[in-house]
Design a protein around this motif. Sequence first.
Motif, mmCIF file in Angstrom:
data_model
loop_
_atom_site.group_PDB
_atom_site.id
_atom_site.type_symbol
_atom_site.label_atom_id
_atom_site.label_comp_id
_atom_site.label_asym_id
_atom_site.label_seq_id
_atom_site.Cartn_x
_atom_site.Cartn_y
_atom_site.Cartn_z
ATOM 1 N N UNK A 89 -0.183 -40.047 42.479
ATOM 2 C CA UNK A 89 0.570 -38.803 42.725
ATOM 3 C C UNK A 89 1.626 -38.695 41.636
ATOM 4 N N UNK A 90 1.512 -37.635 40.828
ATOM 5 C CA UNK A 90 2.363 -37.457 39.649
ATOM 6 C C UNK A 90 3.488 -36.515 40.046
ATOM 7 N N UNK A 91 4.610 -37.068 40.483
ATOM 8 C CA UNK A 91 5.676 -36.272 41.085
ATOM 9 C C UNK A 91 7.039 -36.599 40.469
ATOM 10 N N UNK A 92 7.035 -36.904 39.167
ATOM 11 C CA UNK A 92 8.287 -37.328 38.547
ATOM 12 C C UNK A 92 8.784 -36.454 37.414
ATOM 13 N N UNK A 93 7.969 -35.520 36.949
ATOM 14 C CA UNK A 93 8.374 -34.754 35.772
ATOM 15 C C UNK A 93 8.584 -33.273 36.087
ATOM 16 N N UNK A 94 8.640 -32.964 37.380
ATOM 17 C CA UNK A 94 8.854 -31.568 37.805
ATOM 18 C C UNK A 94 7.857 -30.614 37.168
ATOM 19 N N UNK B 285 20.330 -41.515 44.758
ATOM 20 C CA UNK B 285 19.252 -40.576 45.097
ATOM 21 C C UNK B 285 17.953 -40.876 44.351
ATOM 22 N N UNK B 286 16.860 -40.385 44.910
ATOM 23 C CA UNK B 286 15.597 -40.305 44.187
ATOM 24 C C UNK B 286 15.223 -38.825 44.087
ATOM 25 N N UNK B 287 14.303 -38.516 43.169
ATOM 26 C CA UNK B 287 13.928 -37.112 42.950
ATOM 27 C C UNK B 287 12.407 -36.990 43.022
ATOM 28 N N UNK B 288 11.939 -36.201 43.963
ATOM 29 C CA UNK B 288 10.486 -36.051 44.170
ATOM 30 C C UNK B 288 10.078 -34.620 43.830
ATOM 31 N N UNK B 289 9.178 -34.467 42.879
ATOM 32 C CA UNK B 289 8.690 -33.126 42.539
ATOM 33 C C UNK B 289 7.757 -32.625 43.624
ATOM 34 N N UNK B 290 7.725 -31.312 43.784
ATOM 35 C CA UNK B 290 6.749 -30.689 44.679
ATOM 36 C C UNK B 290 5.352 -30.969 44.128
ATOM 37 N N UNK B 291 4.400 -31.172 45.008
ATOM 38 C CA UNK B 291 3.010 -31.355 44.585
ATOM 39 C C UNK B 291 2.092 -30.684 45.572
ATOM 40 N N UNK C 62 -0.864 -28.091 33.028
ATOM 41 C CA UNK C 62 0.397 -28.193 33.784
ATOM 42 C C UNK C 62 1.110 -29.517 33.511
ATOM 43 N N UNK C 63 0.415 -30.482 32.915
ATOM 44 C CA UNK C 63 1.032 -31.771 32.607
ATOM 45 C C UNK C 63 1.664 -31.755 31.220
ATOM 46 N N UNK C 64 2.848 -32.332 31.094
ATOM 47 C CA UNK C 64 3.410 -32.576 29.767
ATOM 48 C C UNK C 64 2.468 -33.503 29.016
ATOM 49 N N UNK C 65 2.585 -33.479 27.705
ATOM 50 C CA UNK C 65 1.738 -34.340 26.875
ATOM 51 C C UNK C 65 2.139 -35.798 27.031
ATOM 52 N N UNK C 66 1.260 -36.666 26.594
ATOM 53 C CA UNK C 66 1.615 -38.070 26.405
ATOM 54 C C UNK C 66 2.518 -38.139 25.182
ATOM 55 N N UNK C 67 3.763 -38.516 25.393
ATOM 56 C CA UNK C 67 4.746 -38.484 24.308
ATOM 57 C C UNK C 67 4.401 -39.464 23.182
ATOM 58 N N UNK C 68 3.546 -40.417 23.474
ATOM 59 C CA UNK C 68 3.174 -41.409 22.456
ATOM 60 C C UNK C 68 1.836 -41.089 21.797
ATOM 61 N N UNK C 69 1.207 -40.007 22.184
ATOM 62 C CA UNK C 69 -0.120 -39.627 21.638
ATOM 63 C C UNK C 69 -1.030 -40.854 21.545
ATOM 64 N N UNK C 70 -1.030 -41.617 22.619
ATOM 65 C CA UNK C 70 -1.662 -42.943 22.586
ATOM 66 C C UNK C 70 -3.137 -42.907 22.172
ATOM 67 N N UNK C 71 -3.897 -42.070 22.854
ATOM 68 C CA UNK C 71 -5.345 -42.035 22.571
ATOM 69 C C UNK C 71 -5.625 -41.555 21.164
ATOM 70 N N UNK C 72 -4.942 -40.491 20.779
ATOM 71 C CA UNK C 72 -5.177 -39.923 19.451
ATOM 72 C C UNK C 72 -4.742 -40.893 18.358
ATOM 73 N N UNK C 73 -3.594 -41.518 18.545
ATOM 74 C CA UNK C 73 -3.154 -42.476 17.529
ATOM 75 C C UNK C 73 -4.125 -43.650 17.439
#
Lengths: 380, 380
Positions: free
Chosen positions: A48-53, A354-360, B75-86
Amino acid sequence: MDMETSKHIGPITMPRPLFTPLVEALPATVPFVGPEALERRSGIAIKARLGANENNFGPAPSVIAAIANAAPDVWKYCDSESHELRGALAENLALMPEQILVGEGIDGLLGLTCRLFLAQGDKAVTSLGAYPTFSYHVAGFGGHLVPVPYKDDREDLQGLMAAVKKHRPKIVYLSNPDNPMGTWWHADAIVDFAKNIPDETVIILDEAYCETAPSDAVPPLGFALPNLLRYRTFSKVYGLAGQRIGYIFGESDVIAGFDRIRNHFGVNKIAQIAALAALKDRDYLGKVIDWTAAGRAEIARFTNELGLSPLPSGTNFVTVDCGRDAAYAQAILNGLAERGVFIRKPMAPGLDRCIRISVGTEKDLEIARAALADTLKALN
Amino acid sequence: MDMETSKHIGPITMPRPLFTPLVEALPATVPFVGPEALERRSGIAIKARLGANENNFGPAPSVIAAIANAAPDVWKYCDSESHELRGALAENLALMPEQILVGEGIDGLLGLTCRLFLAQGDKAVTSLGAYPTFSYHVAGFGGHLVPVPYKDDREDLQGLMAAVKKHRPKIVYLSNPDNPMGTWWHADAIVDFAKNIPDETVIILDEAYCETAPSDAVPPLGFALPNLLRYRTFSKVYGLAGQRIGYIFGESDVIAGFDRIRNHFGVNKIAQIAALAALKDRDYLGKVIDWTAAGRAEIARFTNELGLSPLPSGTNFVTVDCGRDAAYAQAILNGLAERGVFIRKPMAPGLDRCIRISVGTEKDLEIARAALADTLKALN
């Protein structure tokens, strides 16, 4: 050719050329470690990816179709003026296109703003524990950060104003609703605050979460000052975080200043097309806003049921008071991480309980609920 | 709320906050006016887009499919390290991932490089008439540009070296093959040049066009120096200009320096996925290289037939000597523009007798040929 192509060239021992004195003095820190990097380091797959809003509901089907349709055209550089998108935004916001700058997400736009206004040694006022990427860019351009503690889990408008009056900074940063706490001020308070900031201080009003906020939290679109810049994004309700596209609106003379330094062809073409499609799909926007509200209610419900105290939220996440100290909140975050649930937490003193949980999605939140119940049982 | 939301707020007459002294002194120029902007200003639709050295054959079908497949995930931010591509790049280049930085196209990476190395007043050596976006970024960070004229339509390695020895710049920029002339040096000459540059001067070796160059023009992948950075892109042969993705390879200590200032989540997610797919499709790459060579030959054939003198090219464009002065070459460019053919031309004295035509599809080139014939008839 007298040299060999070696299979993995090793580190070179000769001295590297020097960076600027400013960059030499910067620490090698990053504002955030992303979820993919966390997965690689822990070896634990995120369920569950709920950390980057992010917007776990995803972009609209119409937007997905627009991206697929645009794919054959990606051999073309973008329109450097984002003409169509700015036109649509201008229509939506009742502004002139000249009052809008489209850029590579709010992160990129914050960096450009620091570069535009902060000479080395200039000051920037922000809340202690507010968006780390802003602080990262301030440091990156040699600015001096003046942090003002939160008060009652909200950005302290009085405290920020006092710091501005005392330090006469080039920039003051304020988010409304706020990240990482999710709280907000009434629009009247924001307007009053902005009007009283001295002319020479630029106000960065980060409205990344405005679409999910109570409507009376957002100043009217027509509210403008020469020193006010308002930041919005397609990364949140529109579900386009991975596309890197956001915008600023403000006075046209200031907006035009960005043209002196920005990477003119830097916004990717598909992002422009996707954002335009997203803007047109008002039905889907409405659904996401509803789903977000339902998700916030569900997070509030289950955290409360498990004995924690959810804070009110105007965003797409809920910050939850765990009722003890920072170490306890961190232990909960760690427990969730071990169970495949990625969340984040505020780090500043006072907020760090606190902790921060993004909506999912419902499924995401059920995974989070079960993992939290399990974690709390293990900890207590 | 006591203020009104006006439909189009007018310009504000209060003074705007000041930019940094550096930015206040910058001109409001842009490195390029894009083809979409040119279309809007002239009202003439572009029928053949041959001015930005894009890949008119488009990305591989496998890449188009990869983009469409990735769309729901934006909807997901990128992998900031471009791990696979690098990882894939490291494999391809026989390097370690730590020696590679993925960024928002070479334009973005040039800006970051200037920021990393150029303090205000530091010098940068480049050829007079070389890539304007590099010069734009040098100016944007307060650097002083030292331009060295081309010699015999090639970058003048001896002249550049003399300028480096005299001015001791922080950066020297060299493209091979070169834009806007399309010419190149043998790898031995490049290696010899780089080895003789003093340690404290960073060498930006722009290899945007290396895939279409004669193989003996490109230094071995294993050729490395602490002050050498090599720039490559997915915008040209890979057909992903609109995706904004490119990379640098060099010594890992220098590459790591970019992490202090870069926008860590700035590369868009779809670009990472598309680039990875493009890298894997070796068959299509081979086809594009063949088509590009055929396109160059066709441009050389018809310009020659029409009495002009095409220069040899190692790139995806052909620069053509129009045989008279700059005004004549400009008149030809204007004539093509009036006929819906978008090309560009070198602007520096001595080079400005030329026009520059990008390779395109057979249809594109037939449109260009006919428009050129027509234009020359009208001019003579």
